[in-house]
Design a protein around this motif. Sequence first.
Motif, PDB file in Angstrom:
ATOM      1  N   PHE A 177      26.632  37.958  44.090  1.00 46.92           N
ATOM      2  CA  PHE A 177      27.135  38.462  42.804  1.00 46.92           C
ATOM      3  C   PHE A 177      28.564  37.994  42.538  1.00 46.92           C
ATOM      4  O   PHE A 177      29.194  38.473  41.592  1.00 46.92           O
ATOM      5  CB  PHE A 177      27.116  39.999  42.793  1.00 46.92           C
ATOM      6  CG  PHE A 177      25.768  40.602  43.029  1.00 46.92           C
ATOM      7  CD1 PHE A 177      24.880  40.797  41.985  1.00 46.92           C
ATOM      8  CD2 PHE A 177      25.377  40.981  44.310  1.00 46.92           C
ATOM      9  CE1 PHE A 177      23.638  41.357  42.200  1.00 46.92           C
ATOM     10  CE2 PHE A 177      24.138  41.549  44.526  1.00 46.92           C
ATOM     11  CZ  PHE A 177      23.257  41.738  43.480  1.00 46.92           C
ATOM     12  N   ILE A 178      29.063  37.094  43.338  1.00 47.20           N
ATOM     13  CA  ILE A 178      30.492  36.803  43.324  1.00 47.20           C
ATOM     14  C   ILE A 178      30.988  36.263  41.982  1.00 47.20           C
ATOM     15  O   ILE A 178      32.120  36.558  41.572  1.00 47.20           O
ATOM     16  CB  ILE A 178      30.859  35.827  44.473  1.00 47.20           C
ATOM     17  CG1 ILE A 178      32.375  35.792  44.659  1.00 47.20           C
ATOM     18  CG2 ILE A 178      30.262  34.441  44.256  1.00 47.20           C
ATOM     19  CD1 ILE A 178      32.800  35.125  45.953  1.00 47.20           C
ATOM     20  N   ARG A 179      30.166  35.516  41.292  1.00 41.04           N
ATOM     21  CA  ARG A 179      30.599  34.979  39.991  1.00 41.04           C
ATOM     22  C   ARG A 179      30.860  36.105  38.995  1.00 41.04           C
ATOM     23  O   ARG A 179      31.888  36.121  38.307  1.00 41.04           O
ATOM     24  CB  ARG A 179      29.549  34.021  39.445  1.00 41.04           C
ATOM     25  CG  ARG A 179      29.962  33.355  38.139  1.00 41.04           C
ATOM     26  CD  ARG A 179      28.946  32.311  37.726  1.00 41.04           C
ATOM     27  NE  ARG A 179      29.375  31.617  36.518  1.00 41.04           N
ATOM     28  CZ  ARG A 179      28.730  30.600  35.979  1.00 41.04           C
ATOM     29  NH1 ARG A 179      27.632  30.138  36.554  1.00 41.04           N
ATOM     30  NH2 ARG A 179      29.168  30.023  34.876  1.00 41.04           N
ATOM     31  N   ASP A 180      29.944  37.058  38.938  1.00 39.04           N
ATOM     32  CA  ASP A 180      30.101  38.167  37.994  1.00 39.04           C
ATOM     33  C   ASP A 180      31.198  39.135  38.442  1.00 39.04           C
ATOM     34  O   ASP A 180      31.965  39.642  37.616  1.00 39.04           O
ATOM     35  CB  ASP A 180      28.776  38.924  37.849  1.00 39.04           C
ATOM     36  CG  ASP A 180      27.714  38.078  37.162  1.00 39.04           C
ATOM     37  OD1 ASP A 180      28.093  37.148  36.420  1.00 39.04           O
ATOM     38  OD2 ASP A 180      26.516  38.331  37.383  1.00 39.04           O
ATOM     39  N   ILE A 181      31.263  39.381  39.752  1.00 40.49           N
ATOM     40  CA  ILE A 181      32.275  40.317  40.253  1.00 40.49           C
ATOM     41  C   ILE A 181      33.671  39.800  39.965  1.00 40.49           C
ATOM     42  O   ILE A 181      34.565  40.551  39.574  1.00 40.49           O
ATOM     43  CB  ILE A 181      32.124  40.533  41.774  1.00 40.49           C
ATOM     44  CG1 ILE A 181      30.746  41.063  42.123  1.00 40.49           C
ATOM     45  CG2 ILE A 181      33.181  41.515  42.286  1.00 40.49           C
ATOM     46  CD1 ILE A 181      30.475  41.105  43.606  1.00 40.49           C
ATOM     47  N   SER A 182      33.865  38.505  40.169  1.00 40.75           N
ATOM     48  CA  SER A 182      35.195  37.928  39.984  1.00 40.75           C
ATOM     49  C   SER A 182      35.647  37.929  38.524  1.00 40.75           C
ATOM     50  O   SER A 182      36.827  37.750  38.230  1.00 40.75           O
ATOM     51  CB  SER A 182      35.229  36.493  40.542  1.00 40.75           C
ATOM     52  OG  SER A 182      34.301  35.667  39.871  1.00 40.75           O
ATOM     53  N   ARG A 183      34.694  38.122  37.617  1.00 44.31           N
ATOM     54  CA  ARG A 183      35.023  38.171  36.189  1.00 44.31           C
ATOM     55  C   ARG A 183      34.996  39.586  35.629  1.00 44.31           C
ATOM     56  O   ARG A 183      35.215  39.797  34.442  1.00 44.31           O
ATOM     57  CB  ARG A 183      34.031  37.294  35.406  1.00 44.31           C
ATOM     58  CG  ARG A 183      34.093  35.816  35.773  1.00 44.31           C
ATOM     59  CD  ARG A 183      33.001  35.042  35.058  1.00 44.31           C
ATOM     60  NE  ARG A 183      33.065  33.617  35.366  1.00 44.31           N
ATOM     61  CZ  ARG A 183      32.213  32.701  34.914  1.00 44.31           C
ATOM     62  NH1 ARG A 183      31.218  33.087  34.109  1.00 44.31           N
ATOM     63  NH2 ARG A 183      32.329  31.435  35.245  1.00 44.31           N
ATOM     64  N   SER A 184      34.699  40.557  36.468  1.00 49.30           N
ATOM     65  CA  SER A 184      34.561  41.938  36.012  1.00 49.30           C
ATOM     66  C   SER A 184      35.915  42.620  35.894  1.00 49.30           C
ATOM     67  O   SER A 184      36.944  42.106  36.359  1.00 49.30           O
ATOM     68  CB  SER A 184      33.673  42.718  36.988  1.00 49.30           C
ATOM     69  OG  SER A 184      34.316  42.815  38.251  1.00 49.30           O
ATOM     70  N   SER A 185      35.901  43.803  35.317  1.00 51.04           N
ATOM     71  CA  SER A 185      37.121  44.600  35.232  1.00 51.04           C
ATOM     72  C   SER A 185      37.453  45.165  36.601  1.00 51.04           C
ATOM     73  O   SER A 185      36.604  45.189  37.503  1.00 51.04           O
ATOM     74  CB  SER A 185      36.925  45.735  34.234  1.00 51.04           C
ATOM     75  OG  SER A 185      35.963  46.660  34.728  1.00 51.04           O
ATOM     76  N   PHE A 186      38.676  45.647  36.737  1.00 53.44           N
ATOM     77  CA  PHE A 186      39.102  46.204  38.017  1.00 53.44           C
ATOM     78  C   PHE A 186      38.233  47.410  38.395  1.00 53.44           C
ATOM     79  O   PHE A 186      37.863  47.583  39.564  1.00 53.44           O
ATOM     80  CB  PHE A 186      40.575  46.624  37.943  1.00 53.44           C
ATOM     81  CG  PHE A 186      41.098  47.230  39.214  1.00 53.44           C
ATOM     82  CD1 PHE A 186      41.398  46.432  40.312  1.00 53.44           C
ATOM     83  CD2 PHE A 186      41.265  48.611  39.317  1.00 53.44           C
ATOM     84  CE1 PHE A 186      41.862  46.992  41.495  1.00 53.44           C
ATOM     85  CE2 PHE A 186      41.730  49.173  40.493  1.00 53.44           C
ATOM     86  CZ  PHE A 186      42.041  48.359  41.584  1.00 53.44           C
ATOM     87  N   LYS A 187      37.874  48.233  37.424  1.00 53.21           N
ATOM     88  CA  LYS A 187      37.043  49.407  37.678  1.00 53.21           C
ATOM     89  C   LYS A 187      35.670  49.001  38.202  1.00 53.21           C
ATOM     90  O   LYS A 187      35.161  49.576  39.178  1.00 53.21           O
ATOM     91  CB  LYS A 187      36.895  50.225  36.394  1.00 53.21           C
ATOM     92  CG  LYS A 187      36.052  51.487  36.560  1.00 53.21           C
ATOM     93  CD  LYS A 187      35.951  52.250  35.235  1.00 53.21           C
ATOM     94  CE  LYS A 187      35.067  53.495  35.403  1.00 53.21           C
ATOM     95  NZ  LYS A 187      34.950  54.249  34.120  1.00 53.21           N
ATOM     96  N   GLU A 188      35.057  47.994  37.562  1.00 50.72           N
ATOM     97  CA  GLU A 188      33.740  47.513  38.006  1.00 50.72           C
ATOM     98  C   GLU A 188      33.826  46.887  39.389  1.00 50.72           C
ATOM     99  O   GLU A 188      32.919  47.039  40.222  1.00 50.72           O
ATOM    100  CB  GLU A 188      33.203  46.488  37.002  1.00 50.72           C
ATOM    101  CG  GLU A 188      32.828  47.089  35.649  1.00 50.72           C
ATOM    102  CD  GLU A 188      32.447  46.024  34.640  1.00 50.72           C
ATOM    103  OE1 GLU A 188      31.587  46.311  33.774  1.00 50.72           O
ATOM    104  OE2 GLU A 188      33.006  44.901  34.708  1.00 50.72           O
TER     105      GLU A 188
END
Length: 458
Positions: A177-188
């Motif tokens: 999931f690293i691509r999406d995690i790295s673009r997510s908000s700090f809360k997510e």
Amino acid sequence: MNTLLSSQRSDKIQLDWLRIAQWALVAILALVTLYNVYYSMLENVAHDAMPYMDDYVGKFVSEGRWINFALFHALQAVPQFIAVSLCSLFVFIFGYQVANGMRKAPWLAVAFALLMVNVPYFTMLFKWPMTLVPGMALLALFSCITNRLSRNTFLLLSGILLFATYPAFYFLMPLLFIRDISRSSFKEFVLFMVVWMAGYVLGYVVANISVYIYTYLFTDHPSFIEFVSWRKSTPTSDMDSLISNILKSAGNFERNALYLADLSPWLFVPVALTTLWALKNHFKYTLVVFMVVFSIYASVVAMGVKVPLRSGITLPIGLAMMMLLVENRTWRIVLLLSLFIPFAYKMHHYNHSYNEKRILTEAMLVERDTQGYLQQPERFDKIVISADNVKTSEYFYQLTKSDAYKNLTNLELHYLRPYLYQFGWKDQNIDFLDQPRDKVTGEAYIEAKGRTLYVDIE
């Protein structure tokens, strides 16, 4: 107009040549990988691998791997060649899916997957290939279904199932999931990490419950997971023990890093520079990689358990992840080769050392076994092996310079007994006598007396 068409034709030809070069590189990496995998299967599996186990109860109670326990008899029957091939294929699938999730470049995904297969710690694990088949299959499966489940469900489910097969694989889940995690908000980002850690805890709890239920129903002493002595568990009880366990984990990590850098530390300069660049330009991505790398070492601090070298898969995979960030094609290839060379070298080096010790043992025993007695356990009630354990171990150490012979139990337990296991000899039919010798020449004399076979190592 003619000039424009000529320019477009030239660009197309140039692009085709680039693709040819990329796939040619992949072909070379594939040949090296296939050879390494083939070479890893030339000698027998480890001394305590599934084919040589009477049951899986002891392993289950000390590790909590209930899926392996449930599948024990089926896994035990899987031939080494098939088990290692399947495990290698599953690693390849996982690596391909991780890379493909970051960059839609088929040649790069295949190259990254081949790099994963050459991670030396995988080949160490595959000396117990039947044990690893369920965990590797789940690793490949989870990499293919990341979009079919909610993240929370995915992490909790994979935590339960991977802890039941091989827990270290669970620490790799964020890479899917690293691509999406790295673009997510700090809360997510924080929520993902919390659920990831919860998945590990849930897997541990379920494993303990399964062990307790089994020991409650089938033994006189119900218990939870009890670590075996070689894991050197020292549970944290106060601040001093906490610091001691942190230092122990740090030492395990250092041993892991030094092992990878054995060929040359300079080969890791490109990935070190890339990491420094990534910290500034892709902080969340790099943070996820760091958390994956150190997760296995952090997870054992509470119990103070030793992390075996073969379990340290997160570090080399974390290093490889930095390659997927790079846009520059030339630098990406530099990173690929600077990692592939030491990984492939260490994979081959480990298997060469592993094979060498078993070949020497076999050569010593077979040379004077002119009647093939060692391969006929059905003719004998017992085999008695006598040797000077200290001097024979020193003899083989001088031949191989392998530190494995410094552990005096290894001669019997890792080399002599496993050689006999493969022909059907059982532990209860093997006696090992430690008898002093004036001198050891590495020759074995074999004599049959009735229903007893004697092997004297001089």
